[in-house]
Design an enzyme around this catalytic site. Structure first.
Site, mmCIF file in Angstrom:
data_model
loop_
_atom_site.group_PDB
_atom_site.id
_atom_site.type_symbol
_atom_site.label_atom_id
_atom_site.label_comp_id
_atom_site.label_asym_id
_atom_site.label_seq_id
_atom_site.Cartn_x
_atom_site.Cartn_y
_atom_site.Cartn_z
ATOM 1 N N LYS A 103 0.142 7.898 22.205
ATOM 2 C CA LYS A 103 -0.920 7.105 22.836
ATOM 3 C C LYS A 103 -0.737 7.045 24.349
ATOM 4 C CE LYS A 103 -2.718 4.379 19.051
ATOM 5 N NZ LYS A 103 -2.981 3.043 18.500
ATOM 6 N N LYS A 157 -3.269 15.087 11.667
ATOM 7 C CA LYS A 157 -3.797 14.090 10.729
ATOM 8 C C LYS A 157 -5.271 13.814 11.032
ATOM 9 C CE LYS A 157 -3.176 9.544 12.747
ATOM 10 N NZ LYS A 157 -2.745 8.185 12.714
ATOM 11 N N LYS A 182 -9.814 9.066 13.782
ATOM 12 C CA LYS A 182 -11.159 8.754 14.277
ATOM 13 C C LYS A 182 -11.327 9.170 15.729
ATOM 14 C CE LYS A 182 -9.909 4.325 13.161
ATOM 15 N NZ LYS A 182 -10.215 3.150 12.444
HETATM 16 P P1 TYM Z 1 -4.399 2.127 11.368
HETATM 17 O O1 TYM Z 1 -5.480 1.137 11.647
HETATM 18 O O2 TYM Z 1 -4.240 3.284 12.292
HETATM 19 O O3 TYM Z 1 -4.574 2.717 9.915
HETATM 20 C C1 TYM Z 1 -4.725 1.890 8.769
HETATM 21 C C2 TYM Z 1 -4.029 2.534 7.574
HETATM 22 O O4 TYM Z 1 -4.566 3.836 7.317
HETATM 23 C C3 TYM Z 1 -3.501 4.784 7.214
HETATM 24 N N1 TYM Z 1 -3.972 6.090 7.694
HETATM 25 C C4 TYM Z 1 -3.906 7.230 6.988
HETATM 26 N N2 TYM Z 1 -3.434 7.490 5.762
HETATM 27 C C5 TYM Z 1 -3.515 8.774 5.331
HETATM 28 N N3 TYM Z 1 -4.038 9.790 6.065
HETATM 29 C C6 TYM Z 1 -4.527 9.573 7.311
HETATM 30 N N4 TYM Z 1 -5.042 10.564 8.020
HETATM 31 C C7 TYM Z 1 -4.462 8.242 7.827
HETATM 32 N N5 TYM Z 1 -4.848 7.664 8.996
HETATM 33 C C8 TYM Z 1 -4.536 6.357 8.907
HETATM 34 C C9 TYM Z 1 -2.397 4.214 8.095
HETATM 35 O O5 TYM Z 1 -1.136 4.735 7.755
HETATM 36 C C10 TYM Z 1 -2.516 2.732 7.828
HETATM 37 O O6 TYM Z 1 -1.803 2.361 6.664
HETATM 38 N N6 TYM Z 1 -0.321 -0.226 13.001
HETATM 39 C C11 TYM Z 1 -1.249 -0.125 11.894
HETATM 40 C C12 TYM Z 1 -1.934 -1.426 11.561
HETATM 41 C C13 TYM Z 1 -1.028 -2.571 11.301
HETATM 42 C C14 TYM Z 1 -0.262 -2.779 10.131
HETATM 43 C C15 TYM Z 1 0.410 -4.029 10.326
HETATM 44 C C16 TYM Z 1 -0.070 -2.054 8.954
HETATM 45 C C17 TYM Z 1 -0.813 -3.627 12.127
HETATM 46 N N7 TYM Z 1 0.041 -4.507 11.538
HETATM 47 C C18 TYM Z 1 1.265 -4.542 9.361
HETATM 48 C C19 TYM Z 1 0.790 -2.574 7.996
HETATM 49 C C20 TYM Z 1 1.448 -3.807 8.204
HETATM 50 C C21 TYM Z 1 -2.327 0.868 12.262
HETATM 51 O O7 TYM Z 1 -2.606 1.111 13.397
HETATM 52 O O8 TYM Z 1 -3.004 1.364 11.196
#
Ligand code: TYM
Length: 334
Positions: A116, A198, A201
Site C-alpha cells: 500500500k 489476487k 477491487k
Molecule cells: P478486506 O476488507 O481486504 O477483505 C475482507 C476479507 O476478504 C478476504 N479476501 C479474499 N479472499 C480470497 N481471495 C481474495 N482475492 C480475497 N480478497 C480479500 C480477506 O482475506 C478478508 O478476510 N484487514 C482486513 C479487515 C479486518 C479484519 C479485522 C479481518 C480488519 N479487522 C479483524 C479479520 C479480523 C481487510 O482489509 O480485509
C-alpha cells in the site's frame, strides 16, 4: 452446546466498494454458515478504510451498503453481533495499548503495508503503518478464538497472535491467542486477467475483478474473457493457474469437489467451461443482489440493526478494555 461453551469468531471487512467475488468466496459467504456453531461477531471496518484517502460522502454510503451486504450474504443480525467499527471507540483505545506491545520492526515487515505504501506513495500515513495493531484490537477485544479470513490476511493474524502473546507475557495471561480460520478452497481467488495476482477491487483492468452486485451479463462477460492456459484441458494444476482459479471459483459456488469438476468437463473446451463458471457465479449471487436491494430500501431497519450491534459490541469490548486498563496500571476512574 450452551452459548458460553461456543467458540468466539471475529472478522471484519473494509467498506471500500462492493465486495469482490474474492471477498465473498474467501470470507463473507462462510460467515453466515458459522453462526449456529459459534458466537459470531462481524464488523464493517470503516476506521481501517481511512488509512487510504476516502471521500467522506462516499465512505458513509459505502459503509451502509457494506453493512447491508453482510445480511444479504447470509448473516443474521439476531444470531451474530454485526456492527460498524467506528461505533465502538473501544477498538481505538485498545489499539493504543496494544501498539505499546508491538515492535516497529514487525510492522515494517507487513507485506500489505509495503504494497500500500508503494501504491499510495504520497500518503504513507501512520495509520497505514499501525493498521495491523487496530486489527489485533478488533480481534482481541472480544477474545476471539477463530478469525475467518482469506490467505492475504494471514500475516496480520500472525502479528495479532504475537501481540496477544507479548501482552500476556508482560501482564499475565489475559488475551485468547486467536487462530486463523482459512478455507481449503478459495482462500486466494485470483484476478481473472492475471492469475498470478489476487483478485482485488483496486485492479485497473475492469475485467480482472467480479463484484458481487455485478449484473448477470457483466459477470458472464468477465468470465468469458478470463485468461486461461495454452492447452485446452480442464485440470487443476499449479502450472495451470488460470484454469485452476476458475475451478476453485466453480467449486466454491457449486459445492462440487475438484475431481468431480474435472470429470464434468472432460473432453469439453474452455469456452463451455468459462460459460458454466460465469452462470454458476451469477446464479449464486442472484439472491444476494435481490436481498441487498430490499435492505437498502429499508434504512430504518438497517439503523436499528447497527445501533443494536454497536450496543452489544461496546458492552463486550468495554469489559475487556476495563480489565486491560487495570492490568497495565491505569488509575481506576469508576
Ligand atoms: P478486506 O476488507 O481486504 O477483505 C475482507 C476479507 O476478504 C478476504 N479476501 C479474499 N479472499 C480470497 N481471495 C481474495 N482475492 C480475497 N480478497 C480479500 C480477506 O482475506 C478478508 O478476510 N484487514 C482486513 C479487515 C479486518 C479484519 C479485522 C479481518 C480488519 N479487522 C479483524 C479479520 C479480523 C481487510 O482489509 O480485509
Amino acid at each position: 452446546m450452551s452459548e458460553q461453551e461456543k467458540k468466539i469468531i471475529f472478522s471484519g471487512i473494509q467498506p471500500t466498494g462492493t465486495f469482490t467475488l474474492g471477498n465473498y468466496i474467501g470470507a463473507v459467504s462462510r460467515w453466515g454458515e458459522l453462526q449456529d456453531q459459534f458466537n459470531c461477531i462481524y464488523s464493517i471496518v470503516d476506521m481501517h478504510a481511512i488509512t487510504v484517502r476516502q471521500d467522506p460522502v462516499q465512505l458513509r454510503q459505502k459503509s451502509l451498503e457494506a453493512y447491508a451486504l453482510l445480511f444479504a450474504c447470509g448473516i443474521d443480525p439476531k444470531k451474530s453481533i454485526t456492527f460498524i467499527q467506528s461505533h465502538a471507540g473501544t477498538h481505538a483505545e485498545l489499539s493504543w495499548i496494544l501498539s505499546c506491545s508491538t515492535q516497529f520492526g514487525e510492522l515494517s515487515r507487513m507485506t500489505q503495508f509495503k504494497d500500500k505504501s508503494a501504491k499510495h506513495a504520497d500518503d504513507i500515513n501512520a495509520g497505514l503503518f499501525t493498521y495491523p495493531v487496530l486489527m489485533a484490537a478488533d480481534i482481541l477485544a472480544y477474545n476471539a478464538d477463530l478469525v475467518p479470513i482469506g490467505e492475504d490476511q494471514r500475516q496480520h493474524l500472525e502479528l495479532a497472535r504475537n501481540i496477544a502473546q507479548r501482552f500476556n507475557g508482560k501482564y499475565g495471561e489475559f488475551f485468547t491467542v486467536p487462530e486463523a480460520y482459512i478455507p481449503k478452497v478459495g482462500a486466494r481467488i485470483k484476478s481473472l486477467q492475471d492469475p498470478e495476482k489476487k483478485m482485488s477491487k483496486s485492479d485497473e483492468n475492469p475485467n480482472a475483478c467480479v463484484f458481487i452486485l455485478d449484473e448477470p451479463d457483466v459477470i458472464i462477460r468477465k468470465f468469458k474473457r478470463a485468461v486461461t492456459d495454452s492447452d485446452s484441458e480442464i485440470r487443476y494444476a499449479e502450472e495451470k493457474p488460470g484454469v485452476s482459479n476458475l475451478m476453485s471459483i466453480y467449486s466454491a459456488v457449486t459445492g462440487k469437489e475438484i475431481p468431480e469438476i474435472e470429470r464434468e468437463f472432460e473432453g469439453k473446451g474452455y469456452g463451455d467451461f468459462k460459460l458454466a463458471v460465469g452462470e454458476a457465479v451469477s446464479d449464486r449471487l442472484k439472491p444476494v443482489r435481490e436481498e441487498f436491494a430490499r435492505l437498502m430500501a429499508d434504512k430504518a431497519y438497517l439503523k436499528e440493526c447497527y445501533m443494536e450491534g454497536a450496543k452489544s459490541a461496546l458492552s463486550i469490548s468495554r469489559r475487556t478494555l476495563t480489565k486491560v486498563y487495570r492490568k497495565v496500571g491505569f488509575v481506576d476512574a469508576r
